[in-house]
Design an enzyme around this catalytic site. Sequence first.
Site, PDB file in Angstrom:
ATOM      1  N   TYR A 165       0.802  -1.226   0.000  1.00  0.00           N
ATOM      2  CA  TYR A 165       0.000   0.000   0.000  1.00  0.00           C
ATOM      3  C   TYR A 165       0.839   1.282   0.000  1.00  0.00           C
ATOM      4  O   TYR A 165       0.303   2.373   0.142  1.00  0.00           O
ATOM      5  CB  TYR A 165      -0.951  -0.043   1.213  1.00  0.00           C
ATOM      6  CG  TYR A 165      -2.213   0.760   1.026  1.00  0.00           C
ATOM      7  CD1 TYR A 165      -3.250   0.308   0.215  1.00  0.00           C
ATOM      8  CD2 TYR A 165      -2.374   1.984   1.665  1.00  0.00           C
ATOM      9  CE1 TYR A 165      -4.400   1.047   0.046  1.00  0.00           C
ATOM     10  CE2 TYR A 165      -3.532   2.733   1.499  1.00  0.00           C
ATOM     11  CZ  TYR A 165      -4.533   2.266   0.690  1.00  0.00           C
ATOM     12  OH  TYR A 165      -5.679   2.995   0.518  1.00  0.00           O
ATOM     13  N   LYS A 172      -2.311   9.304  -0.298  1.00  0.00           N
ATOM     14  CA  LYS A 172      -3.365   9.750   0.635  1.00  0.00           C
ATOM     15  C   LYS A 172      -2.795  10.789   1.600  1.00  0.00           C
ATOM     16  O   LYS A 172      -3.463  11.773   1.937  1.00  0.00           O
ATOM     17  CB  LYS A 172      -3.959   8.564   1.409  1.00  0.00           C
ATOM     18  CG  LYS A 172      -4.767   7.586   0.551  1.00  0.00           C
ATOM     19  CD  LYS A 172      -5.947   8.235  -0.177  1.00  0.00           C
ATOM     20  CE  LYS A 172      -6.912   7.196  -0.735  1.00  0.00           C
ATOM     21  NZ  LYS A 172      -7.927   7.785  -1.621  1.00  0.00           N
ATOM     22  N   ILE A 201     -12.378  -1.066   4.438  1.00  0.00           N
ATOM     23  CA  ILE A 201     -13.828  -1.087   4.226  1.00  0.00           C
ATOM     24  C   ILE A 201     -14.124  -2.167   3.185  1.00  0.00           C
ATOM     25  O   ILE A 201     -13.434  -2.250   2.162  1.00  0.00           O
ATOM     26  CB  ILE A 201     -14.318   0.276   3.663  1.00  0.00           C
ATOM     27  CG1 ILE A 201     -13.847   1.458   4.531  1.00  0.00           C
ATOM     28  CG2 ILE A 201     -15.829   0.290   3.491  1.00  0.00           C
ATOM     29  CD1 ILE A 201     -14.504   1.617   5.856  1.00  0.00           C
TER      30      ILE A 201
HETATM   31  N1  LIG Z   1     -12.112   0.107   0.403  1.00  0.00           N
HETATM   32  C1  LIG Z   1     -11.384   0.537   1.390  1.00  0.00           C
HETATM   33  O1  LIG Z   1     -10.923  -0.228   2.253  1.00  0.00           O
HETATM   34  C2  LIG Z   1     -11.124   2.006   1.555  1.00  0.00           C
HETATM   35  C3  LIG Z   1     -10.718   2.470   2.812  1.00  0.00           C
HETATM   36  C4  LIG Z   1     -10.477   3.815   2.983  1.00  0.00           C
HETATM   37  C5  LIG Z   1     -10.611   4.687   1.920  1.00  0.00           C
HETATM   38  N2  LIG Z   1     -10.986   4.214   0.719  1.00  0.00           N
HETATM   39  C6  LIG Z   1     -11.091   5.196  -0.361  1.00  0.00           C
HETATM   40  O2  LIG Z   1     -12.457   5.375  -0.714  1.00  0.00           O
HETATM   41  C7  LIG Z   1     -12.562   5.676  -2.107  1.00  0.00           C
HETATM   42  C8  LIG Z   1     -13.490   4.702  -2.810  1.00  0.00           C
HETATM   43  O3  LIG Z   1     -12.982   3.392  -2.661  1.00  0.00           O
HETATM   44  P1  LIG Z   1     -13.892   2.096  -2.898  1.00  0.00           P
HETATM   45  O4  LIG Z   1     -13.288   1.037  -2.064  1.00  0.00           O
HETATM   46  O5  LIG Z   1     -15.325   2.452  -2.725  1.00  0.00           O
HETATM   47  O6  LIG Z   1     -13.564   1.802  -4.441  1.00  0.00           O
HETATM   48  P2  LIG Z   1     -14.333   0.843  -5.507  1.00  0.00           P
HETATM   49  O7  LIG Z   1     -15.422   0.079  -4.857  1.00  0.00           O
HETATM   50  O8  LIG Z   1     -13.263   0.094  -6.227  1.00  0.00           O
HETATM   51  O9  LIG Z   1     -14.971   1.908  -6.520  1.00  0.00           O
HETATM   52  C9  LIG Z   1     -14.107   2.671  -7.298  1.00  0.00           C
HETATM   53  C10 LIG Z   1     -14.892   3.728  -8.060  1.00  0.00           C
HETATM   54  O10 LIG Z   1     -13.956   4.502  -8.828  1.00  0.00           O
HETATM   55  C11 LIG Z   1     -14.311   4.452 -10.203  1.00  0.00           C
HETATM   56  N3  LIG Z   1     -13.096   4.379 -11.031  1.00  0.00           N
HETATM   57  C12 LIG Z   1     -12.271   3.335 -11.251  1.00  0.00           C
HETATM   58  N4  LIG Z   1     -11.264   3.679 -12.075  1.00  0.00           N
HETATM   59  C13 LIG Z   1     -11.476   4.976 -12.408  1.00  0.00           C
HETATM   60  C14 LIG Z   1     -10.813   5.901 -13.244  1.00  0.00           C
HETATM   61  N5  LIG Z   1      -9.689   5.577 -13.918  1.00  0.00           N
HETATM   62  N6  LIG Z   1     -11.328   7.152 -13.355  1.00  0.00           N
HETATM   63  C15 LIG Z   1     -12.447   7.522 -12.700  1.00  0.00           C
HETATM   64  N7  LIG Z   1     -13.137   6.675 -11.896  1.00  0.00           N
HETATM   65  C16 LIG Z   1     -12.648   5.432 -11.750  1.00  0.00           C
HETATM   66  C17 LIG Z   1     -15.146   3.192 -10.384  1.00  0.00           C
HETATM   67  O11 LIG Z   1     -16.023   3.385 -11.508  1.00  0.00           O
HETATM   68  P3  LIG Z   1     -16.503   2.146 -12.459  1.00  0.00           P
HETATM   69  O12 LIG Z   1     -17.236   1.179 -11.551  1.00  0.00           O
HETATM   70  O13 LIG Z   1     -17.392   2.787 -13.460  1.00  0.00           O
HETATM   71  O14 LIG Z   1     -15.279   1.540 -13.054  1.00  0.00           O
HETATM   72  C18 LIG Z   1     -15.883   3.150  -9.038  1.00  0.00           C
HETATM   73  O15 LIG Z   1     -17.026   3.951  -9.081  1.00  0.00           O
HETATM   74  C19 LIG Z   1     -11.130   5.660  -2.640  1.00  0.00           C
HETATM   75  O16 LIG Z   1     -10.612   6.965  -2.651  1.00  0.00           O
HETATM   76  C20 LIG Z   1     -10.388   4.794  -1.637  1.00  0.00           C
HETATM   77  O17 LIG Z   1      -9.016   5.038  -1.568  1.00  0.00           O
HETATM   78  C21 LIG Z   1     -11.262   2.899   0.510  1.00  0.00           C
END
Ligand SMILES: NC(=O)c1ccc[n+]([C@@H]2O[C@H](COP(=O)([O-])OP(=O)(O)OC[C@H]3O[C@@H](n4cnc5c(N)ncnc54)[C@H](OP(=O)(O)O)[C@@H]3O)[C@@H](O)[C@H]2O)c1
Length: 264
Positions: A165, A172, A201
């Site tokens: 990571y 971040k 998450i």
């Molecule tokens: N999951 C975790 O554990 C976690 C923890 C803390 C913070 N976060 C943060 O929360 C945020 C969302 O994470 P998530 O886990 O919900 O992610 P996710 O489920 O993988 O969803 C990613 C989103 O980003 C879009 N995306 C992917 N590639 C892209 C690109 N090249 N340009 C524009 N959009 C794009 C996807 O759209 P499509 O579906 O249309 O491809 C989807 O809507 C991120 O900033 C992440 O770092 C996540």
Amino acid sequence: MMNATMEYMKGKTLVISGATRGIGKAILYRFAECGVNIAFTYNKNEEEAQKIAEDVIKKFGIKACYYPLNVLEPEQYTTLFEQIDKDFDRVDFFVSNAIIYGRSVVGGFAPFMRLKPKGLNNIYTATVLAFVVGAQEAAKRMKEVGGGAIVSLSSTGNLVYMPNYAGHGNSKNAVETMVKYAATELGEFGIRVNAVSGGPIDTDALRAFPDYDEVKAKVEEQSPLKRMGSPEDLAGAALFLCDKTQSGWLTGQTIVIDGGTTFK
Ligand SMILES: NC(=O)c1ccc[n+]([C@@H]2O[C@H](COP(=O)([O-])OP(=O)(O)OC[C@H]3O[C@@H](n4cnc5c(N)ncnc54)[C@H](OP(=O)(O)O)[C@@H]3O)[C@@H](O)[C@H]2O)c1
């Protein structure tokens, strides 16, 4: 009876990136429930975006439009906002949420000795540069309506070690610092800027980790609350940070929502 949050949020507009899944989708629904109109982006899942838009329009009687965006090309935000100007009469909130995965993070999502400039640069572009251009465009519109709120998603991978990571954790950290600079310079326009940092998450992004099962087991063991975080656990914080009636003097901060895992 309408509470203060509902009264404040109703009829305002949220722009959010990457709301087809996971945390972005949960935030979209949380705002839509409060009567906020939504402009959101997708990357690959146009069909899912269409379904979400139709669903929230039907359920909450709001306006919702979806647009393609690739955060690897942050300048796309300029034309995106021009399109949003045609569809919406105001912009009040911007949530920078989208994250890249798959091929574009090769050399960025890796152990330290296998990190490569290209992968690291891609993560930086998608996390920090996309935030900068998106927030600039949003702030121009917020100035016109007397203020607003900007939120960047962050993660506790900059506070505790997570295998592979380094690239994400580092970016971040950078985006949290950018949030503070933006908050300091945009406050005079009534624009507040903050970050929501999540522990692990349960979303597609995390399920794509090669050690997902291990991470999940560790979080469930480590958290005093004995469970993984859900996208909804972060959505409330995003709403709180945009709701001036609840967080009107809160700016330049990161709210950590980690189920108590970071301290252990
Ligand atoms: N999951 C975790 O554990 C976690 C923890 C803390 C913070 N976060 C943060 O929360 C945020 C969302 O994470 P998530 O886990 O919900 O992610 P996710 O489920 O993988 O969803 C990613 C989103 O980003 C879009 N995306 C992917 N590639 C892209 C690109 N090249 N340009 C524009 N959009 C794009 C996807 O759209 P499509 O579906 O249309 O491809 C989807 O809507 C991120 O900033 C992440 O770092 C996540």
